[in-house]
Design an enzyme around this catalytic site. Sequence first.
Site, mmCIF file in Angstrom:
data_model
loop_
_atom_site.group_PDB
_atom_site.id
_atom_site.type_symbol
_atom_site.label_atom_id
_atom_site.label_comp_id
_atom_site.label_asym_id
_atom_site.label_seq_id
_atom_site.Cartn_x
_atom_site.Cartn_y
_atom_site.Cartn_z
ATOM 1 N NE ARG A 41 -6.071 92.751 -36.268
ATOM 2 C CZ ARG A 41 -6.503 93.949 -36.655
ATOM 3 N NH1 ARG A 41 -7.767 94.308 -36.447
ATOM 4 N NH2 ARG A 41 -5.708 94.802 -37.293
ATOM 5 C CB VAL A 98 -14.243 103.727 -42.170
ATOM 6 C CG1 VAL A 98 -12.920 103.945 -41.453
ATOM 7 C CG2 VAL A 98 -14.250 102.348 -42.849
ATOM 8 C CG ASP A 99 -19.587 101.164 -40.228
ATOM 9 O OD1 ASP A 99 -19.314 100.051 -39.742
ATOM 10 O OD2 ASP A 99 -19.973 102.138 -39.534
ATOM 11 C CG HIS A 110 -9.014 103.679 -37.591
ATOM 12 N ND1 HIS A 110 -9.146 102.385 -37.161
ATOM 13 C CD2 HIS A 110 -8.033 104.212 -36.825
ATOM 14 C CE1 HIS A 110 -8.269 102.146 -36.184
ATOM 15 N NE2 HIS A 110 -7.591 103.242 -35.962
ATOM 16 C CB CYS A 123 -8.156 114.071 -56.412
ATOM 17 S SG CYS A 123 -6.710 114.240 -57.486
ATOM 18 C CB CYS A 129 -6.912 118.539 -58.153
ATOM 19 S SG CYS A 129 -8.321 117.409 -58.314
ATOM 20 C CG ASN A 135 -14.862 91.701 -28.520
ATOM 21 O OD1 ASN A 135 -15.192 92.498 -29.406
ATOM 22 N ND2 ASN A 135 -13.900 90.803 -28.679
HETATM 23 N N1 APR Z 1 -20.634 91.313 -31.338
HETATM 24 C C1 APR Z 1 -19.584 91.509 -30.496
HETATM 25 N N2 APR Z 1 -18.292 91.302 -30.862
HETATM 26 C C2 APR Z 1 -18.074 90.879 -32.123
HETATM 27 C C3 APR Z 1 -19.116 90.659 -33.062
HETATM 28 C C4 APR Z 1 -20.446 90.888 -32.605
HETATM 29 N N3 APR Z 1 -21.511 90.699 -33.404
HETATM 30 N N4 APR Z 1 -18.565 90.238 -34.234
HETATM 31 C C5 APR Z 1 -17.224 90.204 -34.029
HETATM 32 N N5 APR Z 1 -16.936 90.585 -32.778
HETATM 33 C C6 APR Z 1 -15.618 90.758 -32.168
HETATM 34 C C7 APR Z 1 -14.580 89.773 -32.613
HETATM 35 O O1 APR Z 1 -14.543 88.661 -31.730
HETATM 36 C C8 APR Z 1 -13.280 90.595 -32.539
HETATM 37 O O2 APR Z 1 -12.642 90.429 -31.268
HETATM 38 O O3 APR Z 1 -15.174 92.022 -32.601
HETATM 39 C C9 APR Z 1 -13.755 92.036 -32.664
HETATM 40 C C10 APR Z 1 -13.343 92.667 -33.980
HETATM 41 O O4 APR Z 1 -11.935 92.783 -33.968
HETATM 42 P P1 APR Z 1 -11.172 93.240 -35.304
HETATM 43 O O5 APR Z 1 -11.671 92.468 -36.446
HETATM 44 O O6 APR Z 1 -9.704 93.220 -34.969
HETATM 45 O O7 APR Z 1 -11.660 94.742 -35.537
HETATM 46 P P2 APR Z 1 -11.160 96.048 -34.810
HETATM 47 O O8 APR Z 1 -10.843 95.804 -33.365
HETATM 48 O O9 APR Z 1 -12.137 97.122 -35.104
HETATM 49 O O10 APR Z 1 -9.792 96.369 -35.611
HETATM 50 C C11 APR Z 1 -9.165 97.614 -35.356
HETATM 51 O O11 APR Z 1 -7.712 97.220 -37.246
HETATM 52 O O12 APR Z 1 -7.338 96.612 -39.440
HETATM 53 C C12 APR Z 1 -7.510 97.691 -38.595
HETATM 54 O O13 APR Z 1 -8.285 99.791 -39.262
HETATM 55 C C13 APR Z 1 -8.726 98.493 -38.973
HETATM 56 O O14 APR Z 1 -10.180 99.753 -37.511
HETATM 57 C C14 APR Z 1 -9.584 98.476 -37.719
HETATM 58 C C15 APR Z 1 -8.573 98.146 -36.625
#
Ligand code: APR
Length: 261
Positions: free
Chosen positions: A41, A109-110, A127, A135, A138, A226
């Site tokens: 996002r 998931v990495d 997740h 599959c 099977c 964050n």
């Molecule tokens: N250090 C700290 N924060 C960071 C960094 C960083 N280097 N890079 C990005 N961020 C912050 C961004 O500002 C954002 O608020 O990490 C957050 C990532 O948010 P998302 O992209 O929404 O990821 P996530 O919260 O893991 O999404 C949850 O959504 O699409 C589904 O299954 C998918 O597991 C995922 C879930």
Amino acid sequence: MIQGNYDESIDRIANLIVDSSRVVVFTGAGHSTESGISDFRSPGGIWTRYDPDDFTLQKFLSNPESRKKHWQMLGEGFSGREIHPNPAHYAVAELEKLGKLNCVITQNVDNLHQAAGNSDDRVFELHGNMQWAKCLSCGRRYLMEEMRFRVEQGEDMPDCEECNGILKPDAVFFGESLPQDVLEESVSRSSNCDLCIVIGSSLVVYPAALMPRYAIESGAKLVIINLTETPMDTYADIVIHDKAGEVMPKVVEKVKERIAS
Ligand code: APR
């Protein structure tokens, strides 16, 4: 953040960790961006380039075009490069070595927490994990390495070599239930921790985003690291809006100093 406040916050987080006995770290895609993996996002994130509505389980199963998009996105994610843990992953693994980590609950998931040295039984993958594809007919499992190779060789929708069934990555898709045992254990750990540290998550996807809420409702302290604001910032004892790979190594250094003193 003003430097003085920043350094003070690093010290305060380290003190909370040292003074706590059940530390839960909750991570999201932002924890892995410094490993070169897009989050979802942020500007340029995956959901700014793909439509999440195309990535529901129902569409994946019923619509070959959706499956092609899935493998195309995964292929883009593969892009043939090695993916390695970053300093934030190594810092969290170090907390386990220092005896200051109950578990990591991750939306990622990495497999990078395990690759950095966290024990399998201390990493709860809400997740799923992208190490395997299975599959749906099977049950035969394929390492993602093999899927990566087939996609890079031009297969736009790889299917099971055994029975031609649909192959689905082990990650949880939108509309798919989370692994029940992992969810139950994560709720239990979150509800019984005395410190929850959220790193790199927008905290907008449920039920995963409930974990920090369970923690504070049970009386735990909450720390959020964050890059951007989250809906839980106002409930946190300490918030640092900076990169996980910058903050976490500094925190762990302070923890080691406190433990050694
Ligand atoms: N250090 C700290 N924060 C960071 C960094 C960083 N280097 N890079 C990005 N961020 C912050 C961004 O500002 C954002 O608020 O990490 C957050 C990532 O948010 P998302 O992209 O929404 O990821 P996530 O919260 O893991 O999404 C949850 O959504 O699409 C589904 O299954 C998918 O597991 C995922 C879930």
